[in-house]
Scaffold this motif. Structure first.
Motif, mmCIF file in Angstrom:
data_model
loop_
_atom_site.group_PDB
_atom_site.id
_atom_site.type_symbol
_atom_site.label_atom_id
_atom_site.label_comp_id
_atom_site.label_asym_id
_atom_site.label_seq_id
_atom_site.Cartn_x
_atom_site.Cartn_y
_atom_site.Cartn_z
ATOM 1 N N GLU A 152 -19.837 32.183 -19.768
ATOM 2 C CA GLU A 152 -20.665 31.262 -19.181
ATOM 3 C C GLU A 152 -21.604 30.125 -19.999
ATOM 4 N N ALA A 153 -22.084 30.991 -20.874
ATOM 5 C CA ALA A 153 -22.723 30.097 -21.910
ATOM 6 C C ALA A 153 -21.731 29.165 -22.775
ATOM 7 N N THR A 154 -20.651 29.785 -23.039
ATOM 8 C CA THR A 154 -19.494 28.819 -23.697
ATOM 9 C C THR A 154 -19.049 27.639 -22.990
ATOM 10 N N ASP A 155 -18.882 27.847 -21.661
ATOM 11 C CA ASP A 155 -18.145 27.135 -20.800
ATOM 12 C C ASP A 155 -19.385 25.679 -20.590
ATOM 13 N N ILE A 156 -20.699 26.251 -20.617
ATOM 14 C CA ILE A 156 -21.562 25.208 -20.420
ATOM 15 C C ILE A 156 -21.761 24.331 -21.739
ATOM 16 N N ALA A 157 -21.672 24.847 -22.887
ATOM 17 C CA ALA A 157 -21.511 24.469 -24.280
ATOM 18 C C ALA A 157 -20.588 23.292 -24.420
ATOM 19 N N GLU A 158 -19.394 23.869 -23.765
ATOM 20 C CA GLU A 158 -18.196 23.002 -23.937
ATOM 21 C C GLU A 158 -18.119 21.817 -22.946
ATOM 22 N N GLY B 298 -20.899 20.428 -22.131
ATOM 23 C CA GLY B 298 -22.066 19.673 -22.869
ATOM 24 C C GLY B 298 -21.326 18.575 -23.832
ATOM 25 N N ARG B 299 -20.436 19.346 -24.766
ATOM 26 C CA ARG B 299 -19.816 18.260 -25.525
ATOM 27 C C ARG B 299 -18.923 17.485 -25.141
ATOM 28 N N THR B 300 -18.217 17.940 -24.017
ATOM 29 C CA THR B 300 -17.357 16.905 -23.373
ATOM 30 C C THR B 300 -17.879 15.951 -22.910
ATOM 31 N N ALA B 301 -19.037 16.066 -22.272
ATOM 32 C CA ALA B 301 -19.751 14.908 -21.599
ATOM 33 C C ALA B 301 -20.577 14.023 -22.810
ATOM 34 N N PHE B 302 -20.818 14.413 -23.759
ATOM 35 C CA PHE B 302 -21.251 13.801 -24.831
ATOM 36 C C PHE B 302 -20.479 12.818 -25.166
ATOM 37 N N VAL B 303 -19.217 13.469 -25.605
ATOM 38 C CA VAL B 303 -18.240 12.476 -26.022
ATOM 39 C C VAL B 303 -17.701 11.430 -24.756
ATOM 40 N N VAL B 304 -17.637 11.866 -23.664
ATOM 41 C CA VAL B 304 -17.064 10.643 -22.627
ATOM 42 C C VAL B 304 -18.069 9.709 -22.486
ATOM 43 N N LYS B 305 -19.335 10.229 -22.378
ATOM 44 C CA LYS B 305 -20.312 9.148 -21.991
ATOM 45 C C LYS B 305 -20.425 8.115 -23.118
ATOM 46 N N TRP B 306 -20.207 8.517 -24.537
ATOM 47 C CA TRP B 306 -20.324 7.759 -25.569
ATOM 48 C C TRP B 306 -18.920 6.755 -25.546
ATOM 49 N N VAL B 307 -18.005 7.553 -25.255
ATOM 50 C CA VAL B 307 -16.762 6.398 -25.390
ATOM 51 C C VAL B 307 -16.595 5.547 -23.983
ATOM 52 N N ALA B 308 -17.280 6.103 -23.101
ATOM 53 C CA ALA B 308 -17.131 5.201 -21.717
ATOM 54 C C ALA B 308 -18.254 4.227 -21.900
ATOM 55 N N SER B 309 -19.571 4.304 -22.637
ATOM 56 C CA SER B 309 -20.346 3.271 -22.963
ATOM 57 C C SER B 309 -19.819 2.276 -23.888
ATOM 58 N N VAL B 310 -19.068 2.757 -25.143
ATOM 59 C CA VAL B 310 -18.651 1.624 -25.756
ATOM 60 C C VAL B 310 -17.735 0.668 -25.092
ATOM 61 N N ILE B 311 -16.625 1.405 -24.363
ATOM 62 C CA ILE B 311 -15.663 0.672 -23.571
ATOM 63 C C ILE B 311 -16.265 -0.409 -22.407
ATOM 64 N N GLN B 312 -17.456 0.248 -21.854
ATOM 65 C CA GLN B 312 -18.237 -0.710 -21.067
ATOM 66 C C GLN B 312 -18.605 -1.836 -21.685
ATOM 67 N N ILE B 313 -19.254 -1.657 -22.956
ATOM 68 C CA ILE B 313 -19.757 -2.933 -23.714
ATOM 69 C C ILE B 313 -18.663 -3.820 -24.229
ATOM 70 N N MET B 314 -17.534 -3.366 -24.330
ATOM 71 C CA MET B 314 -16.385 -3.944 -24.691
ATOM 72 C C MET B 314 -16.108 -4.953 -23.425
ATOM 73 N N GLY B 315 -16.226 -4.330 -22.177
ATOM 74 C CA GLY B 315 -16.083 -4.995 -21.011
ATOM 75 C C GLY B 315 -16.955 -6.350 -20.767
ATOM 76 N N TYR B 316 -18.345 -5.958 -21.430
ATOM 77 C CA TYR B 316 -19.047 -7.269 -21.189
ATOM 78 C C TYR B 316 -18.848 -8.238 -22.134
ATOM 79 N N GLY B 317 -18.276 -7.899 -23.531
ATOM 80 C CA GLY B 317 -17.816 -8.959 -24.543
ATOM 81 C C GLY B 317 -16.484 -9.693 -23.701
ATOM 82 N N ALA B 318 -15.669 -8.754 -23.196
ATOM 83 C CA ALA B 318 -14.503 -9.576 -22.856
ATOM 84 C C ALA B 318 -14.893 -10.619 -21.650
ATOM 85 N N THR B 319 -15.963 -10.289 -20.672
ATOM 86 C CA THR B 319 -16.585 -10.971 -19.641
ATOM 87 C C THR B 319 -17.065 -12.493 -20.033
ATOM 88 N N GLY B 320 -17.856 -12.183 -21.413
ATOM 89 C CA GLY B 320 -18.427 -13.298 -21.997
ATOM 90 C C GLY B 320 -17.464 -14.059 -22.480
#
Length: 82
Positions: free
Chosen positions: A4-10, A12-34
C-alpha cells in the motif's frame, strides 16, 4: 502494508510528472493563443486539462476533478459547435 505504501508513493510520483507536463502544455496553449495559432491552442489546452483531471483522480481531489471535468466538457462542446 508495504504494498500500500509503495502504491501511494508510485501514485505520488505519477501525479508529480503528470502535473508538470500538463502545466507546461497548458502554458504552451497560452502562448499559442497569444500568437493566434488556432486550433493548436485548443488541442494543447485539451491535453493540459486532461492531465490535470488525471492529477485530480490520482489525488482523489474532487474540486480539482470538478473544475477540469467542467472545463473539458466546455471545450469539447465549443469545439464540436465550430
Amino acid at each position: 502494508m508495504a504494498s500500500e505504501a509503495t502504491d501511494i508513493a508510485e501514485r505520488g510520483r505519477t501525479a508529480f510528472v503528470v502535473k508538470w507536463v500538463a502545466s507546461v502544455i497548458q502554458i504552451m496553449g497560452y502562448g499559442a493563443t497569444g500568437f493566434g495559432w488556432a486550433p493548436w491552442n485548443l488541442y494543447l489546452f485539451l491535453v493540459g486539462v486532461l492531465g490535470w483531471l488525471l492529477v485530480g483522480v490520482l489525488w482523489n481531489d474532487r474540486a480539482l476533478m470538478l473544475v477540469h471535468f467542467v472545463a473539458l466538457g466546455s471545450m469539447l462542446v465549443g469545439m464540436a459547435s465550430r
